[in-house]
Structure formats: structure tokens, C-alpha cells
Design an enzyme around this catalytic site. Structure first.
Site: not given
Ligand code: SF4
Length: 351
Positions: A51, A134, A152
Site C-alpha cells: 500500500e 487510507y 482512495d
């Protein structure tokens, strides 16, 4: 009687069922991903690392970096123990170097503050350095099965289209987040997050949504409007300012290139770089002084776009020896330099 419009019924349950069913059949195979239905435990380190890498980077571009990082540093404790320079060099080419510095801080916080074990709640993940809402939500849902709202740009786009949201971005963000939250459930939260990501990346694409194969087309108000690609609506963009500067490529008799270590703070902080002038705001600046005495030859310019400005970099090439430089073989320099300097180094061969 005319049939009900897609907006008439609350689509949450039917959209969830359709998208999860689609994900079971079409999930992208990604190096950091556990396929749907696979009972193997998910490694939070791999989810977190992917990520961090995927912020502002495509999956294709990030995949070899992910493979290299996990080969070299298989656990978060290994990464935490790595030298800063080694990690920054391995990151070169992924861009947005502040992410790499924050990633190291995060790894060290997990190693020292959590005995090398990632915390398993969104709130505790959010407390780690470099972990924003996020990433915390993504790791909590994918690695730990928590019902977290993972939002996102892809998810914003899908929500804006599903609900034909007319409020322009960025003002629409709160509304889009609230819409996405309606779909979050304790049932397969990680798969739901990844299904939405996959839909946004492969079907509900930014410019060319492939509505003909979309599993949630039946509920999409953007499609019903006839112009799905119009969403998300965007406020007009201010133009990126343009800056200019000079990069000097100094080679010694052995063909090695003179590099510098950039200051830890600021743009490309802590990375290797070519010696450069300041990157001033406009083209009408007096010519900057070269960093060494040499017969400098003009090798043209290269263009590079940073988040907040575009840069035109003039490249000058010369020969020299000694000095307080990090003399580096050209091939090694090309792989360890940030992209803007790699471009300048390649351009220097034109001189
Ligand atoms: Fe996106 Fe089209 Fe699917 Fe709507 S129908 S979610 S616009 S791909």
C-alpha cells in the site's frame, strides 16, 4: 408502467453481492495479494508495504520493487534494521521519496514499539508514523478482516459514478467517503476493499469506463445519465508552475559520474543526485555558477513533472577528477538515481 430507475432502490446489498461475486471470478493476481477463498493468513507487512508503494504508483511499476524489497527484507524487523541509504537506493525510481523515509519510520515503530508485530486495529495502525487513513483502513481490512472504509481515488471515482455525484472534487470528498462507508460490512471486508480497487483499476477506469462488462452497471446512476466518464466532476485545475535549473554531469577519466547526497529534508531528501543549481521559479535567472572548473558542454534539456511544479533542467557535461564527490559507475548511478537525475544522465550522452 415505466421500470424503476437505478436510483429508486437502495443498491447497497445488491451491489455488494454482485461485486464480490465478480471479484471471486476476476480478482487480479498481484504479488502481495492472497486470492479470494485462500485460507492462508495474510501477512500485514506485505499489505502495508504494497500500500505504501502503490500510493501514486501503478501496480505494474510497483511489482518489481515489492519483489526486491520482500526478498531483501522479508519481515518488518529486517526492514527496520536496514541502513537508510540502502533503503533509499532500493526505492530509487518509485518517486515521492518522502514515502520511503516515512516507511522506514513506520517499520522502526513496529519493530521497537510493537515487538515487530503490526497492530491489528485501524486506530493503532493510524498511530504509526507515515500511515494515513487510507493505509490504516487497507491494512486493517485486508490483513486483519476489520470492517474499515478504504477510500482512495479509485473508490472515489466508483462512488461518484454509481451515485452520479455532481459536487466537484475535492469538495465532494466527504460525501464520497460517506457513500463508500455504506457498503462496508463485517462480511469479507478485505475482499470488498480489494474488489472495489479492482473495479476502479480495470473496469471503471478514469477516462474509459468499460460499462459493458461492469458487474454493478445495473445500479449505476452515472451510466444511466449517459455520460459516466463525466464523474467525478472536477473543479478546474490551477496550472502547475514551471521552474528551471541546471544539472552538471561531471565524469572522471574512468567514466565515473560525480554524485552528491541531497540534504535529508526537502525534495528528494536523502537521495543520491547530480549536482544542480537551485530550481528557481522562472527562466529569467542569471546563469548559475558551475560546481567545478571544467569545459562544460551543453547537452540540452530534460523535462520532469513533480507534484507541485514542472521542471526544465539544462544538462551540462564536463570532465574532472578528485573533489568532494561520490564517484559512481554510470550503470550504478542510473539505477540508484531518482528519475529526474537518471533522465539528465541519459541526456548527457548527447553532448
Ligand atoms: Fe463505472 Fe460504468 Fe460500472 Fe458505472 S457502470 S460503475 S461508470 S464501469
Amino acid at each position: 408502467m415505466p421500470s424503476a430507475s437505478p436510483a429508486a432502490a437502495d443498491p447497497v446489498e445488491s451491489v455488494r453481492a454482485a461485486l464480490l461475486d465478480w471479484y471471486d471470478r476476476h480478482a487480479r493476481s498481484l504479488p502481495w495479494r492472497t486470492p479470494p477463498g485462500d485460507a492462508a493468513p495474510v501477512d500485514p507487512y506485505r499489505v502495508w508495504l504494497s500500500e505504501v508503494m502503490l500510493q501514486q504508483t501503478t501496480t505494474v511499476h510497483a511489482a518489481p520493487y515489492f519483489a526486491a524489497f520482500t526478498r531483501r527484507w522479508p519481515t518488518v524487523a529486517d526492514l527496520a534494521a536496514a541502513a537508510d541509504d540502502e533503503v533509499m537506493s532500493a526505492w530509487a525510481g518509485l518517486g515521492y521519496y518522502a514515502r520511503a523515509r516515512n516507511m522506514l519510520k513506520g517499520a522502526r515503530a513496529v519493530a521497537s514499539g510493537h515487538a515487530g508485530v503490526f497492530p491489528d486495529t485501524e486506530a493503532a495502525l493510524l498511530a504509526l508514523p507515515g500511515v494515513g487513513p487510507y493505509t490504516a483502513a487497507a491494512v486493517a481490512s485486508i490483513a486483519f478482516g476489520r470492517a474499515a472504509n478504504v477510500v482512495d481515488g479509485n473508490v472515489e471515482r466508483v462512488m461518484a459514478r454509481l451515485f452520479a455525484v455532481e459536487t466537484p472534487l475535492p469538495a465532494a470528498r466527504t460525501q464520497l467517503r460517506a457513500l463508500a462507508a455504506r457498503f462496508v460490512s463485517d462480511h469479507r471486508p478485505g475482499d470488498w476493499a480489494q474488489a472495489l480497487m479492482d473495479l476502479g483499476a480495470t473496469v471503471c477506469r478514469p477516462r474509459t469506463p468499460d460499462c459493458g462488462v461492469c458487474p454493478v452497471a445495473f445500479a449505476c446512476e452515472g451510466l444511466a445519465s449517459g455520460e459516466p466518464a463525466r464523474f467525478p466532476v472536477r473543479a478546474p485545475k490551477a496550472e502547475r508552475p514551471r521552474r528551471t535549473g541546471v544539472a552538471w554531469v561531471l565524469r572522471d577519466a574512468a567514466g565515473r559520474v560525480a554524485l552528491v547526497r541531497r540534504p535529508a529534508k526537502g525534495l528528494l531528501g536523502g537521495m543520491l543526485g547530480l549536482p544542480t543549481s537551485d530550481w528557481t521559479a522562472g527562466p529569467d535567472q542569471p546563469p548559475p555558477a558551475a560546481p567545478a572548473v571544467a569545459d562544460w558542454i551543453d547537452a540540452g534539456t530534460v523535462e520532469h513533472v513533480f507534484t507541485h511544479f514542472s521542471l526544465t533542467l539544462s544538462v551540462r557535461v564536463g570532465r574532472g577528477e578528485g573533489g568532494d564527490w561520490i564517484w559512481t559507475e554510470e550503470a550504478g548511478a542510473l539505477t540508484s538515481l531518482p528519475t529526474v537525475f537518471a533522465k539528465a544522465l541519459i541526456a548527457s550522452s548527447r553532448a
